[in-house]
Design an enzyme around this catalytic site. Structure first.
Site, PDB file in Angstrom:
ATOM      1  N   SER A 104       3.791  -6.785  -4.944  1.00 28.97           N
ATOM      2  CA  SER A 104       2.647  -7.670  -4.725  1.00 28.97           C
ATOM      3  C   SER A 104       3.062  -8.985  -4.076  1.00 28.97           C
ATOM      4  CB  SER A 104       1.932  -7.891  -6.060  1.00 28.97           C
ATOM      5  OG  SER A 104       0.711  -8.567  -5.895  1.00 28.97           O
ATOM      6  N   ASP A 246      -2.099 -11.182  -0.291  1.00 29.05           N
ATOM      7  CA  ASP A 246      -0.735 -11.115  -0.797  1.00 29.05           C
ATOM      8  C   ASP A 246      -0.079  -9.852  -0.244  1.00 29.05           C
ATOM      9  OD1 ASP A 246      -2.346  -9.429  -2.266  1.00 29.05           O
ATOM     10  OD2 ASP A 246      -1.230  -9.689  -4.134  1.00 29.05           O
ATOM     11  N   ASP A 248       0.614  -6.802  -1.200  1.00 27.57           N
ATOM     12  CA  ASP A 248      -0.002  -5.474  -1.277  1.00 27.57           C
ATOM     13  C   ASP A 248      -1.511  -5.518  -1.104  1.00 27.57           C
ATOM     14  OD1 ASP A 248      -0.612  -6.612  -3.759  1.00 27.57           O
ATOM     15  OD2 ASP A 248      -0.397  -4.705  -4.838  1.00 27.57           O
ATOM     16  N   ASP A 250      -4.039  -6.633  -2.810  1.00 24.52           N
ATOM     17  CA  ASP A 250      -5.020  -6.374  -3.862  1.00 24.52           C
ATOM     18  C   ASP A 250      -5.759  -7.653  -4.250  1.00 24.52           C
ATOM     19  OD1 ASP A 250      -2.971  -7.659  -5.228  1.00 24.52           O
ATOM     20  OD2 ASP A 250      -2.898  -6.217  -6.890  1.00 24.52           O
TER      21      ASP A 250
END
Length: 452
Positions: A104, A246, A248, A250
């Site tokens: 992340s 960010d 990833d 999410d």
């Protein structure tokens, strides 16, 4: 062995904490546990595997795929895609579970592994605990049951995932984005192709930052943890606003036309009003966490919208949403879950829905976000301390009590051990920013002395 799973999967320094052997073993254990839980229901299991662009993701993906195939699981490799894309494809392709390799927002040396159950939902705590138990039993000598011959899993690349996910994002938008100029900071991460493509197809004029991942530059001075670049770019290009993801993707944070941050609480407030207007805010309720700004709570009360608060972590927000049937929830950090369209926080979807609201109303993002006024909130991360003793330290409890008495009804204190990193977060909220900073610094010193 301490618990491997934190609030968002297993994370650590790649090839030190998170090794190929660990990734392989956890994948085999997950396959066995989900089979025992009846998830596969007698059919040949199938898994979706994706990753972010980190260099270490290449060998960790190979280990995960090897582990799954050795356990008799057929694997669809979807390549570099955001975490919510892997969750979406797990459900859309009828897979039995999904695996995402990402740390992340963490720095590049780290990586992580998280599992999704059928439908693209995060594994329940009890299943994660069972995966750890089975993995540890094997690590200490108990053999796996291994298929042979035609029983081993088959591996293939699934190239259609990119277009399938982008089409899904465009399909849920209530209106197009024509006429908007948007800056997107992709953090050199998993959404570097997806997000610009989705915004462009939706009609926006797009300027991209941080969209050239090389495996080493993810989150490096860019993205949602480093907003300086996008703030300057929005002003420089005269854009309507900016969206920062960010690693990833999410989550997302926003920047208005003046270069001012619009955080997750403000995004939630804007979307809550939009969804109420559309009749999709079920229960007239939004779900936040204990970290939600008091200004957000006050705004929702003023608007007649109920706020349910959970422990920090999007998994706990999601649990409350699923339990009570709520449609919208999220965190100040930018994890926003729109449950009708996603099973986890989706930064690209959130950014698109925020943009759609700007386009539909003709109002600026600053005007829309003005529905709430953020009270000054100071967050201090205290590293290299024993985070397990936060709740039991008498010295820390006394310091917190003193701070709460000083702040009175106009502020609050929250100490929280990180679920993904070896540190303690000290949050102080007050009507006056100087007071918040003073109290936060004092408490951080006590955390160091009491837990160091």
């Amino acid at each position: 062995m301490g618990r491997l799973f934190g609030t968002d999967g297993v994370r650590g320094v790649a090839n030190v904490d998170l090794t190929a052997e660990l990734a392989l073993g956890l994948s085999v254990a997950a396959a066995h546990v989900l089979a025992e839980a009846g998830t596969f229901e007698g059919h040949r299991p199938k898994a979706v595997v994706g990753r972010d662009p980190r260099a270490s993701g290449e060998f960790l993906e190979a280990a995960v795929v090897a582990g799954l195939a050795s356990a008799g699981v057929d694997v669809l490799r979807v390549g570099v895609l955001p975490t919510p894309a892997v969750a979406y494809l797990t459900g859309a392709l009828g897979a039995d579970f999904g695996v995402m390799l990402s740390a992340s927002h963490n720095a590049m040396p780290d990586n992580g592994i998280k599992f999704f159950a059928r439908g693209g939902h995060k594994l329940a705590d009890e299943l994660e605990d069972r995966v750890e138990t089975v993995y540890d039993q094997h690590r200490t000598g108990e053999p796996w049951e291994r298929p042979t011959g035609a029983g081993v899993g088959r591996v293939r690349t699934y190239d259609q995932g990119f277009d399938q996910y982008v089409a899904h994002l465009i399909g849920v938008l209530p209106n197009r984005l024509d006429g908007l100029k948007v800056v997107l900071d992709e953090a050199h991460g998993a959404a570097s192709r997806v997000s610009p493509e989705a915004f462009t197809r939706a009609g926006a004029e797009v300027i991209t930052l941080g969209a050239e991942p090389d495996g080493l530059n993810i989150n490096d001075g860019c993205g949602s943890t480093h907003l300086e670049l996008i703030k300057a770019a929005v002003v420089e290009h005269g854009a309507d606003f900016g969206i920062a993801h960010d690693g990833d993707a999410d989550r997302c944070l926003a920047v208005d036309a003046s270069g001012d941050e619009v955080d997750g609480d403000q995004i939630l407030a804007v979307l809550a009003l939009a969804m109420r207007e559309a009749g999709t805010l079920r229960g007239n309720t939004v779900v936040g966490t204990v970290m939600s700004n008091l200004g957000f709570k006050m705004a929702m009360e003023r608007e007649g919208i109920a706020l349910v608060q959970t422990a920090v972590g999007d998994r706990y927000v999601l649990e409350a949403m699923k339990e009570h049937g709520y449609a919208l929830g999220g965190e100040q950090s930018g994890h926003v879950i729109v449950l009708d369209h996603a099973t986890t926080g989706d930064g690209t979807l959130t950014g698109l829905m925020l943009a759609a609201r700007v386009a539909a109303t003709g109002r600026t993002l600053a005007d829309l976000a003005g529905v709430m006024v953020r009270l000054p909130q100071v967050l201090v991360n205290v590293p290299d301390v024993d985070r397990s003793r936060v709740a039991t330290s008498a010295e820390l409890r006394a310091a917190v009590n003193e701070a709460e008495s000083e702040l009175g009804s106009t502020g609050r204190v929250l100490l929280r051990p990180s679920g993904t990193e070896p540190l303690v977060r000290v949050m102080v909220e007050a009507a006056d920013i100087d007071q918040a900073r003073t109290v936060a610094a004092r408490l951080a010193d006590v955390v160091k002395s009491a837990l160091g």
